[in-house]
Scaffold this motif. Structure first.
Motif, short mmCIF file in Angstrom:
data_model
loop_
_atom_site.label_atom_id
_atom_site.label_comp_id
_atom_site.label_asym_id
_atom_site.label_seq_id
_atom_site.Cartn_x
_atom_site.Cartn_y
_atom_site.Cartn_z
N LEU A 46 0.86 -1.17 0.00
CA LEU A 46 0.00 0.00 0.00
C LEU A 46 0.90 1.22 0.00
CD1 LEU A 46 -2.77 1.46 0.43
CD2 LEU A 46 -2.36 1.20 2.89
N MET A 47 0.63 2.15 -0.89
CA MET A 47 1.39 3.39 -0.97
C MET A 47 0.49 4.53 -0.51
SD MET A 47 3.13 2.58 -4.69
CE MET A 47 4.39 3.84 -4.64
N THR A 48 0.94 5.29 0.48
CA THR A 48 0.13 6.37 1.03
C THR A 48 0.75 7.73 0.72
OG1 THR A 48 1.24 6.42 3.19
CG2 THR A 48 -0.56 4.85 2.93
N ARG A 49 -0.09 8.77 0.80
CA ARG A 49 0.32 10.15 0.52
C ARG A 49 1.06 10.26 -0.82
NH1 ARG A 49 -1.09 12.89 5.35
NH2 ARG A 49 -2.67 11.45 6.17
N LEU A 50 0.48 9.59 -1.79
CA LEU A 50 1.01 9.65 -3.15
C LEU A 50 0.24 10.74 -3.90
CD1 LEU A 50 2.82 8.54 -5.40
CD2 LEU A 50 1.08 6.80 -5.85
N GLU A 51 0.85 11.91 -4.03
CA GLU A 51 0.18 13.06 -4.63
C GLU A 51 -0.06 12.83 -6.12
OE1 GLU A 51 -1.02 15.41 -2.95
OE2 GLU A 51 -0.01 15.19 -1.01
N PRO A 52 -1.15 13.41 -6.65
CA PRO A 52 -1.46 13.21 -8.08
C PRO A 52 -0.32 13.60 -9.02
CG PRO A 52 -3.36 14.13 -6.96
CD PRO A 52 -2.24 14.13 -5.96
N ASP A 53 0.41 14.68 -8.71
CA ASP A 53 1.49 15.08 -9.60
C ASP A 53 2.65 14.09 -9.57
OD1 ASP A 53 1.96 16.02 -6.93
OD2 ASP A 53 3.59 17.26 -7.68
N VAL A 54 2.86 13.45 -8.42
CA VAL A 54 3.90 12.42 -8.33
C VAL A 54 3.45 11.16 -9.08
CG1 VAL A 54 5.26 10.97 -6.77
CG2 VAL A 54 4.72 13.34 -6.13
N PHE A 55 2.20 10.79 -8.90
CA PHE A 55 1.67 9.63 -9.62
C PHE A 55 1.77 9.84 -11.13
CE2 PHE A 55 -1.95 7.48 -11.68
CZ PHE A 55 -1.62 6.16 -11.38
N ALA A 56 1.53 11.07 -11.57
CA ALA A 56 1.58 11.35 -13.00
C ALA A 56 2.97 11.15 -13.59
CB ALA A 56 1.10 12.78 -13.26
N ARG A 57 3.99 11.19 -12.74
CA ARG A 57 5.37 11.00 -13.21
C ARG A 57 5.84 9.55 -13.16
NH1 ARG A 57 6.37 15.55 -9.74
NH2 ARG A 57 7.59 14.21 -8.34
N ILE A 58 5.03 8.66 -12.61
CA ILE A 58 5.43 7.26 -12.51
C ILE A 58 5.53 6.65 -13.91
CG2 ILE A 58 4.68 4.96 -11.76
CD1 ILE A 58 3.62 6.24 -9.23
#
Length: 226
Positions: A46-58
């Motif tokens: 489980l990954m927590t506090r994963l901000e949308p802008d960080v997710f967009a860079r995955i």
């Protein structure tokens, strides 16, 4: 990078649930290294506090293994939903719809752990009738997570009405002297309703883990008494 990351793959054997990855303040490279190690072991996380802008860079290679929710800012890596999880035994009660991000973090964490939940939204004490009309339903749940900001009154009122384990999740919702959730936190800690458990401000993950631990012990006791 190898010295920066030491994952605890044995945690579930000790406490009953696996390690979550706090994504806040981690670099993209660190997150990629963590996901590589989890996937290499055929594990999940489980990954927590994963901000949308960080997710967009995955990187795209990881996306097919990720289930992301921007409201709770959580992601499941390499996770499959369990089959036949039964009826909900934990209820998440939120004072207002402004508390949805924190409530969603609770629900997403419990869903990841295989625990079905029910949720009642916007039943804060400013309109007490909204809570009172749900009291009989709430009484049947052994564990309740009460999510509230502002003056944080909801957990205290619940504590005088229902018998279950109540875990207070104060939120940063509110104006002025609400002070980023400190007023709600202090209200929970100073509550005249006995026996409330309290987690830190906005710590939906922690509240979910506390609820999970409580439910596990309730289930274990029930099984021993059969």
């Amino acid at each position: 990078m190898s010295d920066e990351i030491r994952l605890d793959f044995q945690r579930s054997e000790r406490v009953g649930f696996d390690e979550a990855i706090l994504c806040a303040r981690k670099s993209d490279a660190q997150l990629a290294a963590i996901m590589d190690r989890v996937l290499a072991r055929g594990a999940r996380c489980l990954m927590t506090r994963l901000e949308p802008d960080v997710f967009a860079r995955i990187a795209p290679d990881y996306l097919e293994r990720l289930d992301y929710d921007p409201v709770s800012r959580t992601a499941y890596l390499n996770w499959s939903p369990p089959v036949d999880i039964g009826e909900a035994q934990i209820v998440v009660v939120s004072a207002g719809s402004s508390d949805m991000p924190q409530a969603a973090e609770v629900i997403r964490t419990l869903t990841y752990l295989g625990v079905p939940t029910q949720q009642f939204i916007d039943i804060g004490v400013a309109g007490l009738w909204r809570l009172l009309e749900r009291v009989e339903e709430l009484k049947r749940f052994p564990v309740i997570v009460a999510v509230a900001g502002m003056d944080g009154a909801l957990p205290s009122v619940l504590g005088g009405l229902v018998p279950g384990v109540i875990i207070c999740l104060p939120t940063s919702t509110g104006y002025g002297v609400s002070n980023g959730g400190e007023t709600a936190l202090h209200a929970a800690l100073a509550s005249c309703a006995p026996g409330l458990a309290v987690v830190n401000i906005d710590n939906g993950y922690g509240a979910a883990c506390a609820a999970f631990r409580a439910l596990n012990m309730i289930r274990r006791a029930a099984s021993a008494n059969r």
